[in-house]
Design an enzyme around this catalytic site. Structure first.
Site, PDB file in Angstrom:
ATOM      1  N   TRP A   1      27.054 -57.203 -26.293  1.00 48.99           N
ATOM      2  CA  TRP A   1      26.552 -55.851 -26.573  1.00 48.99           C
ATOM      3  C   TRP A   1      27.246 -55.355 -27.846  1.00 48.99           C
ATOM      4  O   TRP A   1      28.448 -55.545 -27.999  1.00 48.99           O
ATOM      5  CB  TRP A   1      26.881 -54.931 -25.383  1.00 48.99           C
ATOM      6  CG  TRP A   1      26.098 -53.652 -25.366  1.00 48.99           C
ATOM      7  CD1 TRP A   1      26.343 -52.559 -26.128  1.00 48.99           C
ATOM      8  CD2 TRP A   1      24.966 -53.340 -24.544  1.00 48.99           C
ATOM      9  NE1 TRP A   1      25.448 -51.570 -25.835  1.00 48.99           N
ATOM     10  CE2 TRP A   1      24.590 -52.017 -24.869  1.00 48.99           C
ATOM     11  CE3 TRP A   1      24.241 -54.035 -23.562  1.00 48.99           C
ATOM     12  CZ2 TRP A   1      23.516 -51.369 -24.248  1.00 48.99           C
ATOM     13  CZ3 TRP A   1      23.184 -53.389 -22.951  1.00 48.99           C
ATOM     14  CH2 TRP A   1      22.824 -52.087 -23.286  1.00 48.99           C
TER      15      TRP A   1
ATOM     16  N   VAL B   1      32.468 -50.448 -26.918  1.00 39.04           N
ATOM     17  CA  VAL B   1      31.706 -49.479 -26.123  1.00 39.04           C
ATOM     18  C   VAL B   1      31.570 -48.204 -26.957  1.00 39.04           C
ATOM     19  O   VAL B   1      32.571 -47.629 -27.397  1.00 39.04           O
ATOM     20  CB  VAL B   1      32.410 -49.157 -24.787  1.00 39.04           C
ATOM     21  CG1 VAL B   1      31.447 -48.418 -23.859  1.00 39.04           C
ATOM     22  CG2 VAL B   1      32.920 -50.425 -24.112  1.00 39.04           C
TER      23      VAL B   1
ATOM     24  N   HIS C   1      27.718 -43.478 -18.812  1.00 28.71           N
ATOM     25  CA  HIS C   1      27.909 -44.921 -18.786  1.00 28.71           C
ATOM     26  C   HIS C   1      29.212 -45.325 -19.488  1.00 28.71           C
ATOM     27  O   HIS C   1      29.957 -46.178 -19.015  1.00 28.71           O
ATOM     28  CB  HIS C   1      26.718 -45.583 -19.502  1.00 28.71           C
ATOM     29  CG  HIS C   1      26.209 -46.781 -18.786  1.00 28.71           C
ATOM     30  ND1 HIS C   1      25.182 -46.727 -17.876  1.00 28.71           N
ATOM     31  CD2 HIS C   1      26.584 -48.067 -18.829  1.00 28.71           C
ATOM     32  CE1 HIS C   1      24.955 -47.932 -17.398  1.00 28.71           C
ATOM     33  NE2 HIS C   1      25.797 -48.765 -17.957  1.00 28.71           N
TER      34      HIS C   1
HETATM   35  C1  DLZ Z   1      24.602 -50.723 -20.408  1.00 28.19           C
HETATM   36  C2  DLZ Z   1      25.574 -50.659 -21.534  1.00 28.19           C
HETATM   37  C3  DLZ Z   1      25.656 -49.519 -22.356  1.00 28.19           C
HETATM   38  C4  DLZ Z   1      24.804 -48.303 -22.137  1.00 28.19           C
HETATM   39  N1  DLZ Z   1      26.480 -49.455 -23.392  1.00 28.19           N
HETATM   40  C5  DLZ Z   1      27.288 -50.531 -23.635  1.00 28.19           C
HETATM   41  C6  DLZ Z   1      28.206 -50.491 -24.724  1.00 28.19           C
HETATM   42  O1  DLZ Z   1      28.291 -49.544 -25.515  1.00 28.19           O
HETATM   43  N2  DLZ Z   1      29.009 -51.575 -24.906  1.00 28.19           N
HETATM   44  C7  DLZ Z   1      28.977 -52.680 -24.075  1.00 28.19           C
HETATM   45  O2  DLZ Z   1      29.753 -53.626 -24.304  1.00 28.19           O
HETATM   46  N3  DLZ Z   1      28.105 -52.726 -23.060  1.00 28.19           N
HETATM   47  C8  DLZ Z   1      27.267 -51.706 -22.828  1.00 28.19           C
HETATM   48  N4  DLZ Z   1      26.383 -51.751 -21.793  1.00 28.19           N
HETATM   49  C9  DLZ Z   1      26.281 -53.008 -21.000  1.00 28.19           C
HETATM   50  C10 DLZ Z   1      27.309 -53.113 -19.869  1.00 28.19           C
HETATM   51  O3  DLZ Z   1      28.597 -53.463 -20.378  1.00 28.19           O
HETATM   52  C11 DLZ Z   1      26.873 -54.234 -18.880  1.00 28.19           C
HETATM   53  O4  DLZ Z   1      26.644 -55.440 -19.580  1.00 28.19           O
HETATM   54  C12 DLZ Z   1      25.615 -53.852 -18.121  1.00 28.19           C
HETATM   55  O5  DLZ Z   1      25.779 -52.584 -17.499  1.00 28.19           O
HETATM   56  C13 DLZ Z   1      25.295 -54.914 -17.032  1.00 28.19           C
HETATM   57  O6  DLZ Z   1      26.354 -54.986 -16.087  1.00 28.19           O
END
Ligand code: DLZ
Length: 164
Positions: A31, A90, A97
């Protein structure tokens, strides 16, 4: 806590132990991959600069930062791996979230480190904006991957010294 005054890539080269005999696992969240892959490059380059052999750097990918804990656990469980670096990004969104992921990953990584009695390094950027993340993944505030790699080497050396 402000990193604004600190460049994440600035450190005293001489004070970092040699990684010649160390094997390091890196787990990278996909992500925000523009950011996390830059963190990974920074970490790998730093480990190599300090003597870690390429064959002794094991890189695995997980979908998001939430999965970094279990990914770290699988690497930490390997007897041949001295330390794990968890890399993620993140970015604050419109929902809560952000808080849940940050809380889960920071606590999860700590738990893995204590369970396996080996360093698991928190290389996760938690930012308000994409630009703040860019600034800390090879931009004007350095690269958190570099900081994480240096921390891993220092903690490995300390673990070997104290545990031996
Ligand atoms: C769902 C989600 C969101 C909204 N934002 C991030 C982010 O900013 N950074 C990140 O590494 N992951 C994000 N995810 C995905 C969650 O970490 C995770 O992979 C999903 O909720 C599935 O468990």
């Amino acid at each position: 806590m402000a990193t604004i005054l600190k460049n994440l890539s600035d450190y005293d080269f001489e004070r970092v132990p040699s990684g010649e005999t160390m094997k390091i696992g890196i787990v990278v969240a996909e992500w925000n991959s523009e950011i996390t892959f830059a963190l990974c490059r920074g970490a790998i380059e730093t480990l190599i600069q300090h003597g870690v052999q390429e064959k002794n750097i094991v890189v695995e990918y997980v979908p998001g930062s939430y999965e970094l804990s279990v990914g770290s656990q699988w690497l930490a469980a390997r007897n041949d791996i001295d330390a794990v670096i968890a890399l993620g990004c993140v970015i604050q969104g419109e929902t809560r979230h952000f808080e849940f992921i940050c809380q889960a990953v920071s606590q999860g990584i700590t738990n893995v480190s204590l369970k396996y009695n080996k360093p698991v390094i928190f290389g996760v950027l938690t930012t308000d904006t994409q630009q703040q993340a860019r600034d800390r993944s090879g931009g004007k505030h350095g690269n958190k991957g570099v900081e994480a790699a240096v921390t891993a080497l220092k903690m490995c050396e300390m673990a070997r010294r104290i545990k031996s």
